[in-house]
Design a protein around this motif. Structure first.
Motif, PDB file in Angstrom:
ATOM      1  N   ARG A 150      15.011  11.402  48.066  1.00 41.88           N
ATOM      2  CA  ARG A 150      15.715  11.677  49.310  1.00 41.88           C
ATOM      3  C   ARG A 150      16.223  13.113  49.294  1.00 41.88           C
ATOM      4  O   ARG A 150      16.415  13.707  48.234  1.00 41.88           O
ATOM      5  CB  ARG A 150      16.855  10.690  49.527  1.00 41.88           C
ATOM      6  CG  ARG A 150      17.974  10.753  48.499  1.00 41.88           C
ATOM      7  CD  ARG A 150      18.939   9.592  48.716  1.00 41.88           C
ATOM      8  NE  ARG A 150      20.077   9.639  47.797  1.00 41.88           N
ATOM      9  CZ  ARG A 150      20.982   8.679  47.702  1.00 41.88           C
ATOM     10  NH1 ARG A 150      20.890   7.590  48.465  1.00 41.88           N
ATOM     11  NH2 ARG A 150      21.986   8.806  46.845  1.00 41.88           N
ATOM     12  N   GLN A 151      16.445  13.629  50.475  1.00 42.70           N
ATOM     13  CA  GLN A 151      16.873  15.021  50.601  1.00 42.70           C
ATOM     14  C   GLN A 151      17.778  15.193  51.798  1.00 42.70           C
ATOM     15  O   GLN A 151      17.517  14.640  52.877  1.00 42.70           O
ATOM     16  CB  GLN A 151      15.648  15.936  50.728  1.00 42.70           C
ATOM     17  CG  GLN A 151      15.953  17.403  50.626  1.00 42.70           C
ATOM     18  CD  GLN A 151      14.699  18.239  50.518  1.00 42.70           C
ATOM     19  OE1 GLN A 151      13.618  17.844  50.927  1.00 42.70           O
ATOM     20  NE2 GLN A 151      14.831  19.438  49.940  1.00 42.70           N
ATOM     21  N   THR A 152      18.846  15.960  51.586  1.00 45.63           N
ATOM     22  CA  THR A 152      19.745  16.342  52.666  1.00 45.63           C
ATOM     23  C   THR A 152      19.669  17.856  52.827  1.00 45.63           C
ATOM     24  O   THR A 152      19.279  18.567  51.904  1.00 45.63           O
ATOM     25  CB  THR A 152      21.182  15.892  52.367  1.00 45.63           C
ATOM     26  OG1 THR A 152      21.575  16.408  51.082  1.00 45.63           O
ATOM     27  CG2 THR A 152      21.295  14.372  52.346  1.00 45.63           C
ATOM     28  N   GLY A 160      19.959  21.639  52.711  1.00 43.16           N
ATOM     29  CA  GLY A 160      20.553  22.555  51.753  1.00 43.16           C
ATOM     30  C   GLY A 160      20.552  22.078  50.323  1.00 43.16           C
ATOM     31  O   GLY A 160      21.027  22.787  49.432  1.00 43.16           O
ATOM     32  N   LYS A 161      20.028  20.873  50.092  1.00 49.34           N
ATOM     33  CA  LYS A 161      20.008  20.325  48.729  1.00 49.34           C
ATOM     34  C   LYS A 161      18.578  20.086  48.281  1.00 49.34           C
ATOM     35  O   LYS A 161      17.665  19.944  49.089  1.00 49.34           O
ATOM     36  CB  LYS A 161      20.809  19.032  48.663  1.00 49.34           C
ATOM     37  CG  LYS A 161      22.296  19.213  48.879  1.00 49.34           C
ATOM     38  CD  LYS A 161      23.055  17.937  48.572  1.00 49.34           C
ATOM     39  CE  LYS A 161      24.551  18.132  48.714  1.00 49.34           C
ATOM     40  NZ  LYS A 161      25.305  16.898  48.399  1.00 49.34           N
ATOM     41  N   GLU A 162      18.408  20.016  46.973  1.00 51.86           N
ATOM     42  CA  GLU A 162      17.092  19.720  46.425  1.00 51.86           C
ATOM     43  C   GLU A 162      16.765  18.236  46.620  1.00 51.86           C
ATOM     44  O   GLU A 162      17.658  17.405  46.790  1.00 51.86           O
ATOM     45  CB  GLU A 162      17.061  20.070  44.934  1.00 51.86           C
ATOM     46  CG  GLU A 162      17.145  21.566  44.657  1.00 51.86           C
ATOM     47  CD  GLU A 162      16.906  21.904  43.204  1.00 51.86           C
ATOM     48  OE1 GLU A 162      16.902  23.102  42.884  1.00 51.86           O
ATOM     49  OE2 GLU A 162      16.707  20.979  42.395  1.00 51.86           O
ATOM     50  N   ARG A 163      15.475  17.970  46.572  1.00 50.60           N
ATOM     51  CA  ARG A 163      15.044  16.586  46.684  1.00 50.60           C
ATOM     52  C   ARG A 163      15.546  15.799  45.471  1.00 50.60           C
ATOM     53  O   ARG A 163      15.401  16.237  44.329  1.00 50.60           O
ATOM     54  CB  ARG A 163      13.514  16.544  46.781  1.00 50.60           C
ATOM     55  CG  ARG A 163      12.962  15.307  47.385  1.00 50.60           C
ATOM     56  CD  ARG A 163      11.535  15.532  47.851  1.00 50.60           C
ATOM     57  NE  ARG A 163      11.476  16.374  49.046  1.00 50.60           N
ATOM     58  CZ  ARG A 163      10.365  16.570  49.746  1.00 50.60           C
ATOM     59  NH1 ARG A 163       9.230  16.012  49.370  1.00 50.60           N
ATOM     60  NH2 ARG A 163      10.379  17.344  50.813  1.00 50.60           N
ATOM     61  N   GLU A 164      16.113  14.645  45.730  1.00 53.38           N
ATOM     62  CA  GLU A 164      16.802  13.853  44.704  1.00 53.38           C
ATOM     63  C   GLU A 164      16.031  12.580  44.399  1.00 53.38           C
ATOM     64  O   GLU A 164      15.616  11.860  45.312  1.00 53.38           O
ATOM     65  CB  GLU A 164      18.204  13.503  45.218  1.00 53.38           C
ATOM     66  CG  GLU A 164      19.000  12.565  44.346  1.00 53.38           C
ATOM     67  CD  GLU A 164      20.258  12.050  45.025  1.00 53.38           C
ATOM     68  OE1 GLU A 164      21.182  11.624  44.314  1.00 53.38           O
ATOM     69  OE2 GLU A 164      20.314  12.071  46.259  1.00 53.38           O
ATOM     70  N   SER A 198      23.261   6.358  41.346  1.00 50.69           N
ATOM     71  CA  SER A 198      23.965   6.267  42.628  1.00 50.69           C
ATOM     72  C   SER A 198      23.482   5.093  43.487  1.00 50.69           C
ATOM     73  O   SER A 198      24.173   4.688  44.427  1.00 50.69           O
ATOM     74  CB  SER A 198      23.804   7.568  43.411  1.00 50.69           C
ATOM     75  OG  SER A 198      22.430   7.856  43.616  1.00 50.69           O
ATOM     76  N   GLU A 209      27.000   8.273  52.217  1.00 50.71           N
ATOM     77  CA  GLU A 209      26.370   9.258  51.332  1.00 50.71           C
ATOM     78  C   GLU A 209      24.898   8.961  51.057  1.00 50.71           C
ATOM     79  O   GLU A 209      24.213   9.766  50.425  1.00 50.71           O
ATOM     80  CB  GLU A 209      27.138   9.376  50.009  1.00 50.71           C
ATOM     81  CG  GLU A 209      27.406   8.058  49.321  1.00 50.71           C
ATOM     82  CD  GLU A 209      28.802   7.513  49.618  1.00 50.71           C
ATOM     83  OE1 GLU A 209      29.222   7.570  50.804  1.00 50.71           O
ATOM     84  OE2 GLU A 209      29.446   7.013  48.674  1.00 50.71           O
ATOM     85  N   ALA A 261      20.073  10.586  54.480  1.00 46.16           N
ATOM     86  CA  ALA A 261      19.110  11.576  53.997  1.00 46.16           C
ATOM     87  C   ALA A 261      17.759  11.294  54.629  1.00 46.16           C
ATOM     88  O   ALA A 261      17.560  10.252  55.269  1.00 46.16           O
ATOM     89  CB  ALA A 261      18.987  11.525  52.482  1.00 46.16           C
TER      90      ALA A 261
END
Length: 125
Positions: free
Chosen positions: A37-39, A41-45, A62, A88, A91
């Motif tokens: 998943r990705q939001t 400004g963030k890297e893919r998680e 998480s 949270e 994403a």
């Protein structure tokens, strides 16, 4: 190869969604299949992975206990059942695949060779 992710949407906190990743051009039972998943400004998680044998399923801390990865070989589709959703968890969710004959796997998104287009999940508080 095509991975078609679907099933995202808007849900209230505490609700559930089931994401699907329909594969063509590869057989999901022969590939390690992952969800990320990705939001903005963030890297893919990393979220979850299932090895080709189905014998190993690993989850990010998480989502452990709330999300479940599974597959239907007849439909050549991988699923991510998401329960007890939290804001949270909002994403874009992507499915990914890598052909691998062993049991090793990686959380690093660059290890995966094929990607779906993503499906938006929004959890409201």
């Amino acid at each position: 190869v095509q991975l078609q992710a679907s099933g995202g949407g808007l849900v209230q906190a505490g609700g559930s969604l089931r994401l699907s990743c329909a594969a063509s051009g590869l057989t999901v039972s022969s590939y390690h299949m992952g969800w990320f998943r990705q939001t903005p400004g963030k890297e893919r998680e990393f979220v979850a992975v299932m090895t080709w044998s189905g014998g190993v399923r690993v989850y990010a801390d998480s989502v452990k206990g709330r999300f479940t990865i599974s597959r239907d070989n007849a439909k050549n589709t991988v699923y991510l059942q998401m329960n007890s959703l939290k804001p949270e968890d909002t994403a874009i969710y992507y499915c990914a695949a890598r052909w691998y004959t062993g049991s090793n796997w990686q959380r690093n998104s660059s290890w995966y060779a094929y990607w779906g287009q993503g499906t938006q999940v929004t959890v409201s508080s």
